[in-house]
Write an enzyme that holds these catalytic residues in place. Structure first.
Site, PDB file in Angstrom:
ATOM      1  N   LYS A  74       0.966  -1.266  -0.003  1.00 53.03           N
ATOM      2  CA  LYS A  74      -0.107   0.014  -0.040  1.00 53.03           C
ATOM      3  C   LYS A  74       0.788   1.287  -0.061  1.00 53.03           C
ATOM      4  O   LYS A  74       1.942   1.337   0.239  1.00 53.03           O
ATOM      5  CB  LYS A  74      -0.934   0.008   1.113  1.00 53.03           C
ATOM      6  N   TYR A  97     -12.737  -2.678  -2.579  1.00 54.20           N
ATOM      7  CA  TYR A  97     -13.309  -3.037  -1.069  1.00 54.20           C
ATOM      8  C   TYR A  97     -14.691  -2.742  -1.133  1.00 54.20           C
ATOM      9  O   TYR A  97     -15.257  -2.585  -0.066  1.00 54.20           O
ATOM     10  CB  TYR A  97     -12.589  -1.722  -0.445  1.00 54.20           C
ATOM     11  N   PHE A 153     -14.987   3.014   8.961  1.00 51.16           N
ATOM     12  CA  PHE A 153     -13.638   3.012   8.383  1.00 51.16           C
ATOM     13  C   PHE A 153     -13.562   3.079   7.046  1.00 51.16           C
ATOM     14  O   PHE A 153     -12.384   3.378   6.497  1.00 51.16           O
ATOM     15  CB  PHE A 153     -12.705   1.741   8.919  1.00 51.16           C
ATOM     16  N   ARG A 206      -1.316 -14.852   3.334  1.00 51.89           N
ATOM     17  CA  ARG A 206      -2.119 -14.451   4.539  1.00 51.89           C
ATOM     18  C   ARG A 206      -1.356 -14.589   5.886  1.00 51.89           C
ATOM     19  O   ARG A 206      -1.371 -13.719   6.598  1.00 51.89           O
ATOM     20  CB  ARG A 206      -3.358 -14.999   4.426  1.00 51.89           C
ATOM     21  N   THR A 252      -5.023  -8.205  10.608  1.00 46.84           N
ATOM     22  CA  THR A 252      -5.420  -6.921   9.864  1.00 46.84           C
ATOM     23  C   THR A 252      -4.805  -5.772  10.733  1.00 46.84           C
ATOM     24  O   THR A 252      -4.436  -4.625  10.517  1.00 46.84           O
ATOM     25  CB  THR A 252      -6.768  -6.899   9.815  1.00 46.84           C
ATOM     26  N   ARG A 276       2.962  -7.070   8.875  1.00 44.68           N
ATOM     27  CA  ARG A 276       2.250  -6.196   9.847  1.00 44.68           C
ATOM     28  C   ARG A 276       2.938  -6.163  11.239  1.00 44.68           C
ATOM     29  O   ARG A 276       3.002  -5.158  11.885  1.00 44.68           O
ATOM     30  CB  ARG A 276       0.847  -6.373   9.797  1.00 44.68           C
ATOM     31  N   ASN A 288      -1.676  -0.178   7.133  1.00 45.72           N
ATOM     32  CA  ASN A 288      -1.205  -1.487   7.664  1.00 45.72           C
ATOM     33  C   ASN A 288      -0.238  -2.191   6.567  1.00 45.72           C
ATOM     34  O   ASN A 288      -0.110  -3.499   6.537  1.00 45.72           O
ATOM     35  CB  ASN A 288      -2.328  -2.667   8.013  1.00 45.72           C
ATOM     36  N   HIS A 335      -2.033  -5.717   1.781  1.00 45.11           N
ATOM     37  CA  HIS A 335      -3.315  -6.416   1.475  1.00 45.11           C
ATOM     38  C   HIS A 335      -3.038  -7.397   0.615  1.00 45.11           C
ATOM     39  O   HIS A 335      -2.118  -7.503  -0.073  1.00 45.11           O
ATOM     40  CB  HIS A 335      -4.220  -5.432   0.464  1.00 45.11           C
ATOM     41  N   GLU A 348     -10.009  -9.914  -7.624  1.00 43.92           N
ATOM     42  CA  GLU A 348      -9.076  -8.725  -7.409  1.00 43.92           C
ATOM     43  C   GLU A 348      -7.867  -8.779  -8.150  1.00 43.92           C
ATOM     44  O   GLU A 348      -7.514  -7.712  -8.734  1.00 43.92           O
ATOM     45  CB  GLU A 348      -8.367  -9.146  -5.768  1.00 43.92           C
TER      46      GLU A 348
HETATM   47  P1  CMP Z   1      -6.979  -4.910   3.886  1.00 45.23           P
HETATM   48  O1  CMP Z   1      -6.376  -6.177   4.025  1.00 45.23           O
HETATM   49  O2  CMP Z   1      -6.372  -4.161   2.757  1.00 45.23           O
HETATM   50  O3  CMP Z   1      -8.452  -5.241   3.801  1.00 45.23           O
HETATM   51  C1  CMP Z   1      -9.477  -4.256   4.024  1.00 45.23           C
HETATM   52  C2  CMP Z   1      -8.936  -2.901   5.014  1.00 45.23           C
HETATM   53  O4  CMP Z   1      -9.764  -2.255   5.878  1.00 45.23           O
HETATM   54  C3  CMP Z   1      -7.768  -3.580   6.098  1.00 45.23           C
HETATM   55  O5  CMP Z   1      -6.710  -4.209   5.318  1.00 45.23           O
HETATM   56  C4  CMP Z   1      -7.560  -2.267   6.970  1.00 45.23           C
HETATM   57  O6  CMP Z   1      -6.533  -1.560   6.377  1.00 45.23           O
HETATM   58  C5  CMP Z   1      -8.882  -1.689   7.010  1.00 45.23           C
HETATM   59  N1  CMP Z   1      -9.763  -1.967   8.185  1.00 45.23           N
HETATM   60  C6  CMP Z   1     -10.412  -3.251   8.274  1.00 45.23           C
HETATM   61  N2  CMP Z   1     -11.257  -3.330   9.555  1.00 45.23           N
HETATM   62  C7  CMP Z   1     -10.767  -1.923  10.028  1.00 45.23           C
HETATM   63  C8  CMP Z   1     -11.330  -1.270  11.082  1.00 45.23           C
HETATM   64  N3  CMP Z   1     -12.045  -1.794  12.076  1.00 45.23           N
HETATM   65  N4  CMP Z   1     -10.760  -0.010  11.333  1.00 45.23           N
HETATM   66  C9  CMP Z   1     -10.163   0.614  10.358  1.00 45.23           C
HETATM   67  N5  CMP Z   1      -9.595  -0.077   9.235  1.00 45.23           N
HETATM   68  C10 CMP Z   1      -9.937  -1.182   9.172  1.00 45.23           C
END
Ligand code: CMP
Length: 152
Positions: free
Chosen positions: A14, A54, A62, A90, A96, A107, A117, A120, A131
């Site tokens: 990212k 998304y 969020f 993963r 996450t 992470r 984070n 993805h 995707e």
């Molecule tokens: P990603 O794996 O890119 O998939 C969806 C993204 O949403 C996740 O990483 C986080 O960056 C974000 N995300 C998911 N849950 C939350 C949350 N509870 N608060 C803030 N960001 C979130």
């Protein structure tokens, strides 16, 4: 003996990963594991692509910060191939929330923010297929052999 189905998965490093200078650090982990880079592209994600990527998160609290972040600068989109690549990647990126992600994961080792984070990765074969098609066309993929294929 071959173990695990050969799979392709989408990984995004990212904008925070690009801006923090962690592209090499993160990519090196996947390369060392034995995953093959079969497509790669530096992408400035526009809001329309963020919405498609998304879609399942639209409406969540969020969501605005998620879209703001993913469109805030270029990201590196990667298609990685290997045995059980989807679940392996993963595991390697970790939970996450970087504050609870295991040490040794991308992470867990390098991030603290849920929004920023770093990475993805697709979470299932269906997600990977969907995707990957958002970021790559058929002609973007490359077929070649790694020198260590007999071991991984
Ligand atoms: P990603 O794996 O890119 O998939 C969806 C993204 O949403 C996740 O990483 C986080 O960056 C974000 N995300 C998911 N849950 C939350 C949350 N509870 N608060 C803030 N960001 C979130």
């Amino acid at each position: 003996m071959a173990e695990g189905t050969l799979e392709r998965t989408l990984v995004l490093i990212k904008p925070d990963g690009v801006k923090r200078g962690y592209v090499g650090e993160i990519l090196a982990r996947f390369e060392r594991k034995g995953l093959k880079i079969v497509a790669a592209r530096l992408v400035q994600v526009v809001p329309e692509l963020a919405d498609r990527h998304y879609a399942e998160h639209q409406g969540k609290p969020f969501y605005p910060s998620l879209v703001q972040h993913i469109t805030s600068g270029p990201l590196l989109a990667l298609a990685l191939e290997g045995r059980a690549a989807i679940s392996v990647v993963r595991l390697m990126i970790g939970a996450t929330n970087p504050q609870t992600a295991a040490a040794g994961t991308v992470r867990g080792d390098l991030a603290l923010s849920m929004t920023q984070n770093l990475v993805h990765a697709s979470d299932s074969p269906a997600s990977a297929e969907r995707e990957l098609s958002l970021y790559f066309r058929a002609e973007d993929y490359h077929a070649y052999s790694r020198s260590d294929e007999g071991f991984v």
